[in-house]
Write an enzyme that holds these catalytic residues in place. Structure first.
Site, PDB file in Angstrom:
ATOM      1  N   HIS A  35      37.268  41.924  39.282  1.00  0.00           N
ATOM      2  CA  HIS A  35      36.379  42.766  39.568  1.00  0.00           C
ATOM      3  C   HIS A  35      35.466  43.138  38.354  1.00  0.00           C
ATOM      4  O   HIS A  35      34.183  43.497  38.641  1.00  0.00           O
ATOM      5  CB  HIS A  35      37.199  44.204  40.035  1.00  0.00           C
ATOM      6  N   LEU A 182      43.090  35.637  39.895  1.00  0.00           N
ATOM      7  CA  LEU A 182      43.356  37.118  39.958  1.00  0.00           C
ATOM      8  C   LEU A 182      43.285  37.872  41.152  1.00  0.00           C
ATOM      9  O   LEU A 182      42.366  37.349  41.989  1.00  0.00           O
ATOM     10  CB  LEU A 182      42.658  37.953  39.007  1.00  0.00           C
TER      11      LEU A 182
HETATM   12  P1  AMP Z   1      38.913  43.175  46.776  1.00  0.00           P
HETATM   13  O1  AMP Z   1      38.900  44.490  45.854  1.00  0.00           O
HETATM   14  O2  AMP Z   1      40.103  42.385  46.691  1.00  0.00           O
HETATM   15  O3  AMP Z   1      38.288  43.730  48.024  1.00  0.00           O
HETATM   16  O4  AMP Z   1      37.625  42.451  45.783  1.00  0.00           O
HETATM   17  C1  AMP Z   1      36.530  43.072  45.662  1.00  0.00           C
HETATM   18  C2  AMP Z   1      35.464  41.917  44.905  1.00  0.00           C
HETATM   19  O5  AMP Z   1      36.047  41.401  44.017  1.00  0.00           O
HETATM   20  C3  AMP Z   1      35.245  40.747  46.200  1.00  0.00           C
HETATM   21  O6  AMP Z   1      33.920  40.300  46.181  1.00  0.00           O
HETATM   22  C4  AMP Z   1      36.135  39.773  45.713  1.00  0.00           C
HETATM   23  O7  AMP Z   1      35.832  38.482  46.079  1.00  0.00           O
HETATM   24  C5  AMP Z   1      36.181  39.820  44.333  1.00  0.00           C
HETATM   25  N1  AMP Z   1      37.091  39.403  43.606  1.00  0.00           N
HETATM   26  C6  AMP Z   1      38.403  39.536  43.788  1.00  0.00           C
HETATM   27  N2  AMP Z   1      39.334  38.783  43.163  1.00  0.00           N
HETATM   28  C7  AMP Z   1      38.369  38.005  42.089  1.00  0.00           C
HETATM   29  C8  AMP Z   1      38.759  36.880  41.133  1.00  0.00           C
HETATM   30  N3  AMP Z   1      40.066  36.505  41.059  1.00  0.00           N
HETATM   31  N4  AMP Z   1      37.589  36.150  40.797  1.00  0.00           N
HETATM   32  C9  AMP Z   1      36.318  36.772  41.166  1.00  0.00           C
HETATM   33  N5  AMP Z   1      36.251  37.774  42.121  1.00  0.00           N
HETATM   34  C10 AMP Z   1      36.896  38.308  42.589  1.00  0.00           C
END
Ligand code: AMP
Length: 259
Positions: A35, A182
């Site tokens: 994030h 992550l």
């Molecule tokens: P989430 O809170 O899991 O819905 O993720 C929010 C945003 O963060 C989404 O666009 C995910 O693709 C991105 N995201 C989550 N984990 C990662 C990661 N390890 N590397 C890059 N972006 C991430």
């Protein structure tokens, strides 16, 4: 940093900022380095940075999965403030889904393959909440992670199909030193499960579906939902596995330089 609970507050807060660029970073919280990379890019590129913090019930098929999802709003707000976020939109579920809600957005084909096959309705929930966040925030730029490669593809299609005036920015996957991508869900893994979960990035790093499936089949305590090449932009080898009661997804880019 302003924390908004209602759509009206977001609109009032952003009204005087509309002459400049506005970057939106949608999240479900339990913030980690993945994030942060999105927040940093938004901070570097936009005049105003808005982050949403909403565990979207509509994209969870299973109530237990929704209940188990890690939440720590106090810490998330500290991390967001530290990253230079201007506005956090952290609504209650009924602000996003008022009583009688019945309008859904479906990216039909892209939403039904891979993740969509194992999580029916998932991308309908994603597309609907993301479009609603777009109409609330009206960002000039929106930031997503390559970690959720199919989600990126669904959002890109949504933006094109509905002619939204938003620049989609996609940031590379952030991994731990041992290679595990992550994820907020990693917090749910026991130390033993976390060790077993490493089989997924190791398998995908072969960039070969057959070899990856064979490696995973030989890994104890890892149940494979799918490992498949997906013809996204860029093409990826994508996989989903279950380790104990936690489901993990990951992918590697098969061509291009955005590894
Ligand atoms: P989430 O809170 O899991 O819905 O993720 C929010 C945003 O963060 C989404 O666009 C995910 O693709 C991105 N995201 C989550 N984990 C990662 C990661 N390890 N590397 C890059 N972006 C991430």
């Amino acid at each position: 940093m302003k924390v908004c609970r209602t759509i009206a507050e977001v609109r009032a807060e952003l009204a005087p900022r509309r002459s400049g660029s506005i970057g939106l970073v949608p999240t479900m919280g339990a913030l980690h380095g993945g994030h942060l990379s999105l927040l940093r890019a938004a901070r570097a590129e936009c005049d105003t940075v808005a982050m949403s913090l909403f565990v979207n019930p509509a994209q969870f098929g299973d109530e237990r999965d929704l209940d188990a999802y890690p939440r720590d709003e106090t810490r998330d707000l500290e991390v967001a403030a530290e990253a230079g976020v201007d506005l956090v939109f952290a609504p209650a579920a009924d602000e996003m889904y008022p009583p009688g809600f019945q309008t859904w957005v479906e990216v039909t084909e892209l939403g039904s393959i891979l993740e969509g096959r194992f999580r029916p309705g998932h991308f309908r929930g994603v597309a609907t909440v993301v479009l609603k966040l777009f109409t609330i925030v009206c960002p000039t730029h929106a930031y997503f992670g390559q970690k959720d490669a199919q989600q990126v593809e669904v959002i890109r299609r949504l933006i094109r199909d509905l002619a939204l005036e938003i620049e989609l920015r996609v940031l590379p996957i952030v991994r731990d030193a041992d290679g595990l991508a992550l994820s907020s869900r990693n917090a749910l893994l026991s130390p033993g499960e976390r060790e077993r979960a490493l089989a997924l990035p190791r398998a995908l790093s072969t960039k070969d579906p057959e070899a990856a499936r064979a490696l995973l089949a030989a890994s104890n305590g890892v149940v494979v939902d799918y490992v498949e090449r997906a013809d996204f932009d860029p093409p990826v080898l994508a996989g989903a596995v279950r380790v104990g009661s936690t489901r993990l997804i990951d992918n590697v880019i098969l061509e291009g330089d955005n590894a």
